[in-house]
Scaffold this motif. Structure first.
Motif, PDB file in Angstrom:
ATOM      1  N   LEU A 232     -35.753  88.272 -28.425  1.00 60.93           N
ATOM      2  CA  LEU A 232     -35.893  87.155 -29.411  1.00 60.93           C
ATOM      3  C   LEU A 232     -34.549  86.935 -29.715  1.00 60.93           C
ATOM      4  CD1 LEU A 232     -38.879  88.573 -31.197  1.00 60.93           C
ATOM      5  CD2 LEU A 232     -38.890  86.562 -30.165  1.00 60.93           C
ATOM      6  N   GLN A 233     -33.788  87.694 -30.049  1.00 55.01           N
ATOM      7  CA  GLN A 233     -32.125  87.643 -30.306  1.00 55.01           C
ATOM      8  C   GLN A 233     -31.625  86.439 -29.399  1.00 55.01           C
ATOM      9  OE1 GLN A 233     -30.743  91.656 -30.990  1.00 55.01           O
ATOM     10  NE2 GLN A 233     -31.310  91.496 -33.023  1.00 55.01           N
ATOM     11  N   ARG A 234     -31.694  87.008 -28.092  1.00 51.00           N
ATOM     12  CA  ARG A 234     -31.241  86.122 -26.967  1.00 51.00           C
ATOM     13  C   ARG A 234     -31.794  84.856 -26.995  1.00 51.00           C
ATOM     14  NH1 ARG A 234     -32.674  90.533 -23.067  1.00 51.00           N
ATOM     15  NH2 ARG A 234     -30.809  91.822 -22.902  1.00 51.00           N
ATOM     16  N   LYS A 235     -33.093  84.627 -27.242  1.00 50.83           N
ATOM     17  CA  LYS A 235     -33.816  83.221 -27.465  1.00 50.83           C
ATOM     18  C   LYS A 235     -32.939  82.495 -28.274  1.00 50.83           C
ATOM     19  CE  LYS A 235     -37.158  82.787 -24.438  1.00 50.83           C
ATOM     20  NZ  LYS A 235     -37.052  81.489 -23.488  1.00 50.83           N
ATOM     21  N   SER A 236     -32.735  82.852 -29.563  1.00 54.39           N
ATOM     22  CA  SER A 236     -32.174  82.379 -30.796  1.00 54.39           C
ATOM     23  C   SER A 236     -30.690  81.746 -30.237  1.00 54.39           C
ATOM     24  CB  SER A 236     -32.194  83.318 -31.972  1.00 54.39           C
ATOM     25  OG  SER A 236     -33.478  83.214 -32.710  1.00 54.39           O
ATOM     26  N   VAL A 237     -30.098  82.545 -29.509  1.00 56.96           N
ATOM     27  CA  VAL A 237     -28.795  82.050 -29.243  1.00 56.96           C
ATOM     28  C   VAL A 237     -29.080  80.863 -28.144  1.00 56.96           C
ATOM     29  CG1 VAL A 237     -26.685  82.489 -27.883  1.00 56.96           C
ATOM     30  CG2 VAL A 237     -27.517  84.314 -29.607  1.00 56.96           C
ATOM     31  N   GLU A 238     -30.026  81.113 -27.266  1.00 55.27           N
ATOM     32  CA  GLU A 238     -30.116  79.843 -26.109  1.00 55.27           C
ATOM     33  C   GLU A 238     -30.568  78.625 -27.089  1.00 55.27           C
ATOM     34  OE1 GLU A 238     -33.028  81.453 -23.601  1.00 55.27           O
ATOM     35  OE2 GLU A 238     -32.067  83.084 -22.928  1.00 55.27           O
ATOM     36  N   TYR A 239     -31.425  78.846 -28.123  1.00 56.08           N
ATOM     37  CA  TYR A 239     -32.217  77.602 -28.657  1.00 56.08           C
ATOM     38  C   TYR A 239     -30.991  77.045 -29.396  1.00 56.08           C
ATOM     39  CZ  TYR A 239     -36.962  79.524 -27.802  1.00 56.08           C
ATOM     40  OH  TYR A 239     -38.110  79.866 -27.401  1.00 56.08           O
ATOM     41  N   ARG A 240     -30.117  77.629 -30.227  1.00 56.17           N
ATOM     42  CA  ARG A 240     -28.916  77.115 -30.737  1.00 56.17           C
ATOM     43  C   ARG A 240     -28.105  76.378 -30.000  1.00 56.17           C
ATOM     44  NH1 ARG A 240     -29.597  81.541 -34.367  1.00 56.17           N
ATOM     45  NH2 ARG A 240     -29.754  80.679 -36.364  1.00 56.17           N
ATOM     46  N   LYS A 241     -27.887  76.751 -28.861  1.00 60.56           N
ATOM     47  CA  LYS A 241     -26.993  75.826 -27.727  1.00 60.56           C
ATOM     48  C   LYS A 241     -27.883  74.634 -27.586  1.00 60.56           C
ATOM     49  CE  LYS A 241     -24.611  79.416 -25.377  1.00 60.56           C
ATOM     50  NZ  LYS A 241     -24.253  80.148 -23.810  1.00 60.56           N
TER      51      LYS A 241
ATOM     52  N   SER B 199     -17.886  72.060 -27.735  1.00 60.31           N
ATOM     53  CA  SER B 199     -17.311  73.078 -27.122  1.00 60.31           C
ATOM     54  C   SER B 199     -16.858  74.361 -27.695  1.00 60.31           C
ATOM     55  CB  SER B 199     -15.867  72.524 -26.294  1.00 60.31           C
ATOM     56  OG  SER B 199     -15.144  73.490 -25.675  1.00 60.31           O
ATOM     57  N   ARG B 200     -16.336  74.268 -29.089  1.00 63.96           N
ATOM     58  CA  ARG B 200     -16.250  75.436 -29.761  1.00 63.96           C
ATOM     59  C   ARG B 200     -17.210  76.111 -30.303  1.00 63.96           C
ATOM     60  NH1 ARG B 200     -13.479  72.583 -34.613  1.00 63.96           N
ATOM     61  NH2 ARG B 200     -13.669  74.424 -35.651  1.00 63.96           N
ATOM     62  N   ALA B 201     -18.434  75.565 -30.408  1.00 59.16           N
ATOM     63  CA  ALA B 201     -19.747  75.997 -30.846  1.00 59.16           C
ATOM     64  C   ALA B 201     -20.314  76.789 -29.744  1.00 59.16           C
ATOM     65  CB  ALA B 201     -20.675  75.021 -31.369  1.00 59.16           C
ATOM     66  N   MET B 202     -20.374  76.150 -28.300  1.00 59.64           N
ATOM     67  CA  MET B 202     -20.670  76.776 -27.323  1.00 59.64           C
ATOM     68  C   MET B 202     -19.946  78.339 -27.157  1.00 59.64           C
ATOM     69  SD  MET B 202     -23.275  75.123 -26.075  1.00 59.64           S
ATOM     70  CE  MET B 202     -23.833  74.635 -27.743  1.00 59.64           C
ATOM     71  N   ALA B 203     -18.610  78.144 -27.354  1.00 61.91           N
ATOM     72  CA  ALA B 203     -17.985  79.448 -27.191  1.00 61.91           C
ATOM     73  C   ALA B 203     -18.199  80.550 -28.223  1.00 61.91           C
ATOM     74  CB  ALA B 203     -16.503  79.040 -27.445  1.00 61.91           C
ATOM     75  N   GLU B 204     -18.457  79.955 -29.336  1.00 64.64           N
ATOM     76  CA  GLU B 204     -19.071  80.946 -30.286  1.00 64.64           C
ATOM     77  C   GLU B 204     -20.292  81.563 -29.816  1.00 64.64           C
ATOM     78  OE1 GLU B 204     -18.814  79.957 -34.442  1.00 64.64           O
ATOM     79  OE2 GLU B 204     -16.960  78.991 -34.373  1.00 64.64           O
ATOM     80  N   LEU B 205     -21.200  80.783 -29.434  1.00 68.44           N
ATOM     81  CA  LEU B 205     -22.707  81.264 -28.945  1.00 68.44           C
ATOM     82  C   LEU B 205     -22.373  82.159 -27.865  1.00 68.44           C
ATOM     83  CD1 LEU B 205     -24.470  78.073 -29.831  1.00 68.44           C
ATOM     84  CD2 LEU B 205     -24.545  80.235 -31.095  1.00 68.44           C
ATOM     85  N   ASP B 206     -21.637  81.888 -27.098  1.00 63.43           N
ATOM     86  CA  ASP B 206     -21.382  82.709 -25.888  1.00 63.43           C
ATOM     87  C   ASP B 206     -20.864  84.069 -26.398  1.00 63.43           C
ATOM     88  OD1 ASP B 206     -22.082  80.988 -23.964  1.00 63.43           O
ATOM     89  OD2 ASP B 206     -19.969  80.274 -23.781  1.00 63.43           O
ATOM     90  N   ARG B 207     -20.030  84.414 -27.386  1.00 60.01           N
ATOM     91  CA  ARG B 207     -19.492  85.404 -27.760  1.00 60.01           C
ATOM     92  C   ARG B 207     -20.768  86.322 -28.564  1.00 60.01           C
ATOM     93  NH1 ARG B 207     -14.887  82.178 -29.098  1.00 60.01           N
ATOM     94  NH2 ARG B 207     -15.583  81.996 -31.114  1.00 60.01           N
ATOM     95  N   ALA B 208     -21.570  85.179 -29.299  1.00 56.18           N
ATOM     96  CA  ALA B 208     -22.950  86.052 -29.933  1.00 56.18           C
ATOM     97  C   ALA B 208     -23.847  86.751 -29.064  1.00 56.18           C
ATOM     98  CB  ALA B 208     -23.634  84.996 -30.845  1.00 56.18           C
ATOM     99  N   ALA B 209     -23.811  85.982 -27.728  1.00 56.32           N
ATOM    100  CA  ALA B 209     -24.716  86.497 -26.782  1.00 56.32           C
ATOM    101  C   ALA B 209     -24.213  87.963 -26.265  1.00 56.32           C
ATOM    102  CB  ALA B 209     -24.906  85.553 -25.722  1.00 56.32           C
TER     103      ALA B 209
END
Length: 296
Positions: free
Chosen positions: A24-33, A279-289
């Motif tokens: 579910l946590q992974r899904k939330s990161v994917e969904y935010r992207k 681009s910055r947001a995607m990088a932050e979400l990659d780090r969260a994942a």
């Protein structure tokens, strides 16, 4: 009606499946992207509110509700009404992931002739009710829950409200009705991110003590961190909180959650990320994942 089961079905099989907390946590990161990408592509969208409520929708559709493309025509399927219809990007993202329509359809959002507009409509597969005029969704959900009780159906009704829309009197009229008819098959979730389009809710029209107000209107009230997957799962798994009372989950969230420069910023209520911001947001979400994998 007992504790809510994990009642998702695997598409085409009827098999009940349950996601782990980590999944579910992974899904939330994917969904935010996805939310950020489709808003960027459409040049329009309610970024802050979609990011604050996406964890709630994730848990509802991937852990709690008995609804899928296969069961949507079944009169016993669980209902979801997004009263805060302006955060439709979050709903579109989850419905596409669940297979209600092709993911590619999201690329047409806000384009001429597309059904994927800035608020939910029943032209979109998986959407129960047109919403957008704030204060209406709860009244519709109460009607659905009452009908289910009268028909003896096991379905539950979930509705998500923004805290800013609670200044609409219809929300409280519907609440009195829900309590009067003992609608314990109704689950009302408040996305309590404490910001609305013109500023902090407590500055615009003060809502506190909000939990006490809902309790006074007859709800069984529970609070949780609405951006914490484990807390949401634990809270939803305890519904109904009290037999004979409608359920109220006060989900304390952060507007713009998940992106450092959008969190708690009023301007991101309705704002489109630039190329650089995306681009910055995607990088932050990659780090969260990556952090989710490390913790696991």
């Amino acid at each position: 009606m007992g504790v809510f089961p994990a009642a998702r079905t695997r598409q085409g099989t009827g098999e009940i499946v349950r996601m782990s907390i980590q999944e579910l946590q992974r899904k939330s990161v994917e969904y935010r992207k996805t939310i950020l990408k489709i808003i960027h592509h459409a040049h329009a969208g309610h970024t802050g509110g979609s990011l604050s409520c996406i964890d709630i929708l994730n848990v509802l559709y991937n852990h709690v509700m008995n609804v899928s493309p296969d069961t949507f025509s079944d009169p016993n399927h669980d209902r979801y009404v997004q009263s805060k219809g302006h955060s439709v990007e979050a709903l579109y993202t989850v419905l596409a992931d669940k297979g209600f329509f092709p993911v590619e359809d999201l690329d047409t959002m806000e384009q001429y002739g597309s059904h994927y507009t800035g608020h939910p409509t029943r032209d979109i597969p998986g959407i129960e009710q047109n919403t957008g005029a704030l204060g209406h969704g709860l009244s519709v959900a109460v009607g659905m829950a009452l009908a289910a009780k009268m028909d003896g159906r096991p379905c539950r009704v979930f509705t998500l409200l923004g805290d800013g829309e609670l200044t609409e009197g219809s929300s409280w009229e519907a609440s009195m009705t829900a309590a009067h008819y003992k609608l314990d098959n109704l689950v009302v979730i408040i996305d309590r991110n404490k910001l609305q389009i013109t500023g902090p809710t407590e500055t615009v029209v003060a809502l506190e003590p909000l939990a006490d107000k809902f309790a006074a209107f007859g709800y069984a009230v529970q609070q949780c961190d609405g951006n914490d997957i484990a807390a949401l799962v634990e809270t939803f798994d305890r519904v109904p909180f009290e037999p004979g009372k409608p359920n109220l989950i006060l989900a304390n969230t952060v507007k713009g959650k998940g992106i450092s420069f959008t969190e708690n910023v009023v301007a991101w209520h309705h704002k489109v990320p630039t190329d650089d911001e995306l681009s910055r947001a995607m990088a932050e979400l990659d780090r969260a994942a990556a952090e989710i994998e490390v913790i696991a």
